[in-house]
Design a protein around this motif. Structure first.
Motif, short mmCIF file in Angstrom:
data_model
loop_
_atom_site.label_atom_id
_atom_site.label_comp_id
_atom_site.label_asym_id
_atom_site.label_seq_id
_atom_site.Cartn_x
_atom_site.Cartn_y
_atom_site.Cartn_z
N ILE A 219 0.89 -1.17 0.00
CA ILE A 219 0.00 0.00 0.00
C ILE A 219 0.92 1.21 0.00
O ILE A 219 1.64 1.45 0.96
CB ILE A 219 -0.91 0.01 1.23
CG1 ILE A 219 -1.86 -1.20 1.20
CG2 ILE A 219 -1.70 1.31 1.32
CD1 ILE A 219 -2.62 -1.42 2.49
N SER A 220 0.92 1.97 -1.09
CA SER A 220 1.93 3.03 -1.23
C SER A 220 1.53 4.02 -2.30
O SER A 220 0.69 3.74 -3.16
CB SER A 220 3.28 2.41 -1.58
OG SER A 220 4.28 3.39 -1.75
N GLU A 221 2.16 5.21 -2.24
CA GLU A 221 2.07 6.21 -3.30
C GLU A 221 3.44 6.44 -3.92
O GLU A 221 3.59 7.34 -4.76
CB GLU A 221 1.53 7.53 -2.73
CG GLU A 221 0.14 7.43 -2.12
CD GLU A 221 -0.93 7.03 -3.12
OE1 GLU A 221 -0.79 7.41 -4.31
OE2 GLU A 221 -1.89 6.35 -2.72
N ASP A 222 4.44 5.65 -3.53
CA ASP A 222 5.80 5.84 -3.99
C ASP A 222 6.00 5.14 -5.33
O ASP A 222 5.78 3.93 -5.44
CB ASP A 222 6.79 5.29 -2.96
CG ASP A 222 8.23 5.54 -3.35
OD1 ASP A 222 8.75 6.62 -3.05
OD2 ASP A 222 8.83 4.64 -3.98
N LEU A 223 6.44 5.89 -6.33
CA LEU A 223 6.52 5.35 -7.69
C LEU A 223 7.47 4.16 -7.79
O LEU A 223 7.13 3.14 -8.38
CB LEU A 223 6.96 6.46 -8.65
CG LEU A 223 7.12 6.04 -10.12
CD1 LEU A 223 5.78 5.60 -10.70
CD2 LEU A 223 7.71 7.18 -10.95
N LEU A 224 8.67 4.27 -7.22
CA LEU A 224 9.64 3.19 -7.35
C LEU A 224 9.17 1.95 -6.59
O LEU A 224 9.34 0.83 -7.06
CB LEU A 224 11.01 3.65 -6.86
CG LEU A 224 12.15 2.63 -6.94
CD1 LEU A 224 12.27 2.02 -8.32
CD2 LEU A 224 13.47 3.26 -6.51
N LEU A 225 8.58 2.14 -5.43
CA LEU A 225 8.05 1.01 -4.68
C LEU A 225 6.95 0.30 -5.46
O LEU A 225 6.91 -0.94 -5.54
CB LEU A 225 7.54 1.48 -3.32
CG LEU A 225 6.87 0.46 -2.40
CD1 LEU A 225 7.73 -0.78 -2.22
CD2 LEU A 225 6.55 1.09 -1.05
N LEU A 226 6.07 1.06 -6.07
CA LEU A 226 5.01 0.46 -6.88
C LEU A 226 5.58 -0.26 -8.10
O LEU A 226 5.10 -1.33 -8.48
CB LEU A 226 4.01 1.53 -7.32
CG LEU A 226 3.21 2.21 -6.20
CD1 LEU A 226 2.35 3.33 -6.78
CD2 LEU A 226 2.34 1.19 -5.47
N ALA A 227 6.61 0.33 -8.71
CA ALA A 227 7.25 -0.31 -9.87
C ALA A 227 7.89 -1.64 -9.47
O ALA A 227 7.79 -2.63 -10.21
CB ALA A 227 8.30 0.63 -10.45
N LEU A 228 8.54 -1.68 -8.31
CA LEU A 228 9.13 -2.93 -7.83
C LEU A 228 8.06 -3.97 -7.55
O LEU A 228 8.22 -5.15 -7.90
CB LEU A 228 9.95 -2.65 -6.57
CG LEU A 228 11.30 -1.97 -6.78
CD1 LEU A 228 11.80 -1.35 -5.48
CD2 LEU A 228 12.34 -2.97 -7.32
N ALA A 229 6.98 -3.55 -6.92
CA ALA A 229 5.91 -4.49 -6.60
C ALA A 229 5.30 -5.07 -7.87
O ALA A 229 5.04 -6.29 -7.95
CB ALA A 229 4.85 -3.79 -5.76
N ASN A 230 5.06 -4.23 -8.87
CA ASN A 230 4.51 -4.73 -10.13
C ASN A 230 5.45 -5.69 -10.81
O ASN A 230 5.04 -6.72 -11.36
CB ASN A 230 4.19 -3.56 -11.05
CG ASN A 230 2.88 -2.88 -10.71
OD1 ASN A 230 1.98 -3.50 -10.16
ND2 ASN A 230 2.77 -1.59 -11.02
N ARG A 231 6.76 -5.37 -10.76
CA ARG A 231 7.74 -6.25 -11.39
C ARG A 231 7.83 -7.59 -10.66
O ARG A 231 8.10 -8.63 -11.27
CB ARG A 231 9.11 -5.56 -11.39
CG ARG A 231 10.17 -6.22 -12.30
CD ARG A 231 9.78 -6.12 -13.74
NE ARG A 231 10.80 -6.71 -14.61
CZ ARG A 231 10.61 -6.97 -15.90
NH1 ARG A 231 9.45 -6.68 -16.46
NH2 ARG A 231 11.57 -7.50 -16.64
N ALA A 232 7.61 -7.56 -9.35
CA ALA A 232 7.64 -8.79 -8.55
C ALA A 232 6.34 -9.57 -8.65
O ALA A 232 6.27 -10.71 -8.16
CB ALA A 232 7.93 -8.45 -7.10
N GLY A 233 5.32 -8.98 -9.25
CA GLY A 233 4.07 -9.69 -9.46
C GLY A 233 3.17 -9.76 -8.23
O GLY A 233 2.35 -10.68 -8.12
N ILE A 234 3.31 -8.80 -7.31
CA ILE A 234 2.45 -8.80 -6.13
C ILE A 234 1.41 -7.68 -6.25
O ILE A 234 1.53 -6.80 -7.08
CB ILE A 234 3.26 -8.65 -4.82
CG1 ILE A 234 4.00 -7.31 -4.78
CG2 ILE A 234 4.24 -9.81 -4.67
CD1 ILE A 234 4.69 -7.02 -3.45
#
Length: 306
Positions: A219-234
């Motif tokens: 749960i975040s608004e941070d762009l890089l954190l969201l990018a990592l999460a999407n790349r990790a498939g979560i």
């Protein structure tokens, strides 16, 4: 902190020193178990939650998240920045988050593109606050400092060093000259906004083939954190009262970019309710960590002792 258990619920918070002695979160820590310190800082904190094979290529990850075309190219962030000259040189006062509109960003970038084109580099405006450089695959990169390392400090102490860094220092100087008298900046000054008079280069590399994590979602608004999460498939969710209230074990609630007063007023009551239902691990940007279990509320003697 590199092998995080999927339980309990995780909360990533700002530097512990920012929380005063009467902040409500301090009462939680008094009853919680102190854990071994984890990673400190923004990029190291992200690297503790997400593992990439070759470092943390922030530029490629965010470009893929925003535009979906990172491919196998090498990328470098060139985020709009505000630099303030002083007697000793110049200080980096802001990087991104400069209240830019897309039309302003495109106008500022227009005279910069030929400069980068001449160097064989393509400037892409992925969003108003995120500018990217697409680099030739054969181009080697020096070490670039992340914004968190340079903010508030002498700009020139954090520029790339040596002969390999020289071409980038020259490019940066040309960019600053072109931005200095740009009409967009004159209009921004008239509105009381800081100028965009530089770019900050950081986060170079290619898109990682795989990103792994023990987290179930973020749960975040941070762009890089969201990018990592999407790349990790979560799973990813925006930060809101609803999503924080409903977060489950194994998820990460990201509050590290917020002010401590905002956390006390808006988010602390929601975290307090979560602590009644499940365990909560608090990880601070300065590295300290605590684990609070629901039965820790019975540790009344710790509260009395303080």
């Amino acid at each position: 902190m590199t092998n995080l258990s999927p339980c309990p619920l995780e909360c990533w918070l700002p530097d512990l020193r920012r929380f005063g002695p009467v902040h409500p979160l301090r009462a939680l820590l008094q009853r919680a178990d102190r854990l071994e310190d984890g990673a400190s800082g923004y990029l190291d904190g992200l690297a503790a939650y997400f593992q990439c094979r070759d470092g943390m290529p922030a530029a490629a990850l965010t470009r893929e998240h925003l535009a979906g075309d990172a491919g196998d190219a090498s990328w470098l962030n060139a985020d709009p920045a505000w630099v303030q000259p002083d007697l000793g040189g110049a200080r980096l006062l802001a990087c991104g988050q400069l209240q830019l509109h897309m039309d302003e960003a495109l106008a500022l970038a227009e005279p910069l593109k030929p400069v980068f084109d001449d160097a064989g580099i393509t400037l892409e405006i992925s969003s108003p606050d995120r500018w990217h450089l697409r680099l030739p695959s054969s181009m080697s990169l020096p070490d670039f400092a992340a914004p968190e390392q340079a903010l508030g400090e002498d700009l020139y102490e954090h520029l790339p060093r040596g002969q390999e860094g020289r071409r980038w220092r020259i490019l940066l100087n040309e960019v600053q000259v072109l931005l200095h008298q740009h009409p967009v900046n004159a209009a921004r000054r008239a509105r009381g906004l800081p100028p965009v008079n530089s770019v900050w280069l950081w986060g170079g590399g290619a898109l990682p083939l795989q990103v792994t994590t023990a987290l179930a979602g973020v749960i975040s608004e941070d762009l890089l954190l969201l990018a990592l999460a999407n790349r990790a498939g979560i799973k990813v969710q925006p930060r809101s009262a609803h999503t924080v209230s409903g977060a489950q074990a194994g998820w990460l609630i990201d509050l590290q970019d917020l002010g401590v007063d905002d956390i006390a007023i808006t988010w602390w009551p929601l975290l307090q309710m979560q602590c009644k239902r499940q365990s909560l691990r608090c990880s601070f940007a300065s590295g300290e960590r605590w684990l609070y279990r629901s039965w820790h509320r019975l540790r009344f003697w710790r509260w009395v002792a303080t």
